[in-house]
Design a protein around this motif. Structure first.
Motif, mmCIF file in Angstrom:
data_model
loop_
_atom_site.group_PDB
_atom_site.id
_atom_site.type_symbol
_atom_site.label_atom_id
_atom_site.label_comp_id
_atom_site.label_asym_id
_atom_site.label_seq_id
_atom_site.Cartn_x
_atom_site.Cartn_y
_atom_site.Cartn_z
ATOM 1 N N TRP A 250 -68.804 -6.723 22.571
ATOM 2 C CA TRP A 250 -67.543 -6.193 22.049
ATOM 3 C C TRP A 250 -67.025 -6.908 20.800
ATOM 4 O O TRP A 250 -66.210 -6.329 20.068
ATOM 5 C CB TRP A 250 -66.457 -6.192 23.119
ATOM 6 C CG TRP A 250 -66.014 -7.549 23.595
ATOM 7 C CD1 TRP A 250 -66.538 -8.238 24.645
ATOM 8 C CD2 TRP A 250 -64.981 -8.375 23.053
ATOM 9 N NE1 TRP A 250 -65.892 -9.446 24.787
ATOM 10 C CE2 TRP A 250 -64.924 -9.560 23.831
ATOM 11 C CE3 TRP A 250 -64.097 -8.237 21.986
ATOM 12 C CZ2 TRP A 250 -64.022 -10.578 23.570
ATOM 13 C CZ3 TRP A 250 -63.197 -9.262 21.728
ATOM 14 C CH2 TRP A 250 -63.166 -10.412 22.516
ATOM 15 N N ALA A 251 -67.436 -8.120 20.538
ATOM 16 C CA ALA A 251 -66.806 -8.912 19.480
ATOM 17 C C ALA A 251 -67.749 -9.156 18.300
ATOM 18 O O ALA A 251 -68.765 -9.825 18.441
ATOM 19 C CB ALA A 251 -66.320 -10.241 20.033
ATOM 20 N N PRO A 252 -67.404 -8.633 17.120
ATOM 21 C CA PRO A 252 -68.210 -8.900 15.936
ATOM 22 C C PRO A 252 -67.951 -10.299 15.386
ATOM 23 O O PRO A 252 -67.059 -11.008 15.846
ATOM 24 C CB PRO A 252 -67.725 -7.830 14.944
ATOM 25 C CG PRO A 252 -66.300 -7.606 15.340
ATOM 26 C CD PRO A 252 -66.269 -7.761 16.843
ATOM 27 N N ALA A 253 -68.726 -10.670 14.395
ATOM 28 C CA ALA A 253 -68.528 -11.954 13.713
ATOM 29 C C ALA A 253 -67.310 -11.854 12.800
ATOM 30 O O ALA A 253 -66.946 -10.771 12.336
ATOM 31 C CB ALA A 253 -69.776 -12.305 12.904
ATOM 32 N N GLY A 254 -66.694 -12.998 12.528
ATOM 33 C CA GLY A 254 -65.529 -12.962 11.660
ATOM 34 C C GLY A 254 -65.075 -14.335 11.219
ATOM 35 O O GLY A 254 -65.686 -15.361 11.549
ATOM 36 N N TYR A 255 -63.999 -14.318 10.455
ATOM 37 C CA TYR A 255 -63.364 -15.530 9.946
ATOM 38 C C TYR A 255 -61.881 -15.420 10.220
ATOM 39 O O TYR A 255 -61.292 -14.353 10.094
ATOM 40 C CB TYR A 255 -63.607 -15.681 8.441
ATOM 41 C CG TYR A 255 -65.035 -16.016 8.109
ATOM 42 C CD1 TYR A 255 -65.434 -17.338 7.961
ATOM 43 C CD2 TYR A 255 -65.994 -15.018 7.972
ATOM 44 C CE1 TYR A 255 -66.746 -17.661 7.678
ATOM 45 C CE2 TYR A 255 -67.316 -15.328 7.692
ATOM 46 C CZ TYR A 255 -67.676 -16.648 7.540
ATOM 47 O OH TYR A 255 -68.983 -16.965 7.268
ATOM 48 N N TRP A 256 -61.256 -16.541 10.582
ATOM 49 C CA TRP A 256 -59.835 -16.574 10.877
ATOM 50 C C TRP A 256 -59.319 -17.994 10.753
ATOM 51 O O TRP A 256 -60.073 -18.942 10.656
ATOM 52 C CB TRP A 256 -59.562 -16.041 12.293
ATOM 53 C CG TRP A 256 -60.206 -16.863 13.361
ATOM 54 C CD1 TRP A 256 -59.679 -17.945 14.013
ATOM 55 C CD2 TRP A 256 -61.530 -16.723 13.889
ATOM 56 N NE1 TRP A 256 -60.570 -18.478 14.913
ATOM 57 C CE2 TRP A 256 -61.733 -17.741 14.851
ATOM 58 C CE3 TRP A 256 -62.577 -15.835 13.638
ATOM 59 C CZ2 TRP A 256 -62.911 -17.882 15.553
ATOM 60 C CZ3 TRP A 256 -63.747 -15.990 14.345
ATOM 61 C CH2 TRP A 256 -63.911 -17.000 15.296
ATOM 62 N N GLY A 257 -58.027 -18.102 10.774
ATOM 63 C CA GLY A 257 -57.354 -19.394 10.816
ATOM 64 C C GLY A 257 -56.332 -19.341 11.936
ATOM 65 O O GLY A 257 -56.057 -18.289 12.486
ATOM 66 N N SER A 258 -55.774 -20.476 12.273
ATOM 67 C CA SER A 258 -54.750 -20.510 13.317
ATOM 68 C C SER A 258 -54.039 -21.852 13.288
ATOM 69 O O SER A 258 -54.616 -22.856 12.891
ATOM 70 C CB SER A 258 -55.386 -20.298 14.696
ATOM 71 O OG SER A 258 -54.402 -20.367 15.710
ATOM 72 N N THR A 259 -52.807 -21.845 13.747
ATOM 73 C CA THR A 259 -52.092 -23.101 13.914
ATOM 74 C C THR A 259 -52.510 -23.790 15.213
ATOM 75 O O THR A 259 -52.213 -24.954 15.416
ATOM 76 C CB THR A 259 -50.565 -22.877 13.919
ATOM 77 O OG1 THR A 259 -50.241 -21.942 14.952
ATOM 78 C CG2 THR A 259 -50.090 -22.360 12.574
ATOM 79 N N ASP A 260 -53.214 -23.066 16.080
ATOM 80 C CA ASP A 260 -53.749 -23.624 17.319
ATOM 81 C C ASP A 260 -55.114 -24.243 17.009
ATOM 82 O O ASP A 260 -56.049 -23.526 16.663
ATOM 83 C CB ASP A 260 -53.891 -22.515 18.361
ATOM 84 C CG ASP A 260 -54.444 -23.002 19.690
ATOM 85 O OD1 ASP A 260 -55.199 -24.000 19.724
ATOM 86 O OD2 ASP A 260 -54.133 -22.357 20.708
ATOM 87 N N PRO A 261 -55.257 -25.554 17.118
ATOM 88 C CA PRO A 261 -56.520 -26.207 16.751
ATOM 89 C C PRO A 261 -57.736 -25.679 17.511
ATOM 90 O O PRO A 261 -58.821 -25.578 16.947
ATOM 91 C CB PRO A 261 -56.283 -27.684 17.080
ATOM 92 C CG PRO A 261 -54.817 -27.852 17.174
ATOM 93 C CD PRO A 261 -54.251 -26.520 17.566
ATOM 94 N N GLU A 262 -57.571 -25.305 18.780
ATOM 95 C CA GLU A 262 -58.699 -24.785 19.554
ATOM 96 C C GLU A 262 -59.155 -23.425 19.034
ATOM 97 O O GLU A 262 -60.343 -23.133 18.993
ATOM 98 C CB GLU A 262 -58.346 -24.693 21.032
ATOM 99 C CG GLU A 262 -58.216 -26.053 21.703
ATOM 100 C CD GLU A 262 -57.901 -25.933 23.178
ATOM 101 O OE1 GLU A 262 -58.332 -24.944 23.808
ATOM 102 O OE2 GLU A 262 -57.210 -26.820 23.696
ATOM 103 N N VAL A 263 -58.211 -22.586 18.632
ATOM 104 C CA VAL A 263 -58.551 -21.270 18.087
ATOM 105 C C VAL A 263 -59.124 -21.423 16.683
ATOM 106 O O VAL A 263 -60.095 -20.764 16.311
ATOM 107 C CB VAL A 263 -57.319 -20.337 18.079
ATOM 108 C CG1 VAL A 263 -57.636 -19.015 17.388
ATOM 109 C CG2 VAL A 263 -56.839 -20.090 19.504
#
Length: 101
Positions: free
Chosen positions: A59-72
């Motif tokens: 279900w989940a493709p590859a991607g790029y993201w950021g987050s204020t949550d260090p684990e995410v």
């Protein structure tokens, strides 16, 4: 997220369709509002979908993201599966959309 539901964006059915649109050279985003998460957070999430493998669960493709949550945020810069930033229980709530750029 509201913007990718509007004019100029093509809605996509799911992660595999998002990956296919990215393979066609389109800008593809995956988004989920904070209030739509099973465990609501103070922030929503947007990821850029790229060409790459779908996660083993399909279900989940590859991607790029950021987050204020260090684990995410930990895997957000290496083209990992977006299953690392969206919980499996929320996979059917993710909004995918594509745009020709």
């Amino acid at each position: 997220m509201d913007q990718i539901k509007g004019a100029g964006w093509t809605p996509l059915a799911n992660g595999p369709a998002a990956r296919d649109a990215a393979a066609q050279g389109k800008l593809v985003l995956a988004a989920l509002k904070s209030t739509d998460l099973t465990q609501p957070r103070t922030e929503g999430h947007v990821a850029i979908v790229v060409v790459g493998p779908i996660n083993p669960m399909g279900w989940a493709p590859a991607g790029y993201w950021g987050s204020t949550d260090p684990e995410v945020a930990e895997n957000g810069g290496d083209g990992s599966s977006i299953s690392l930033c969206y919980p499996r229980e929320d996979k059917d709530k993710i909004v995918y959309a594509a745009r020709v750029i």
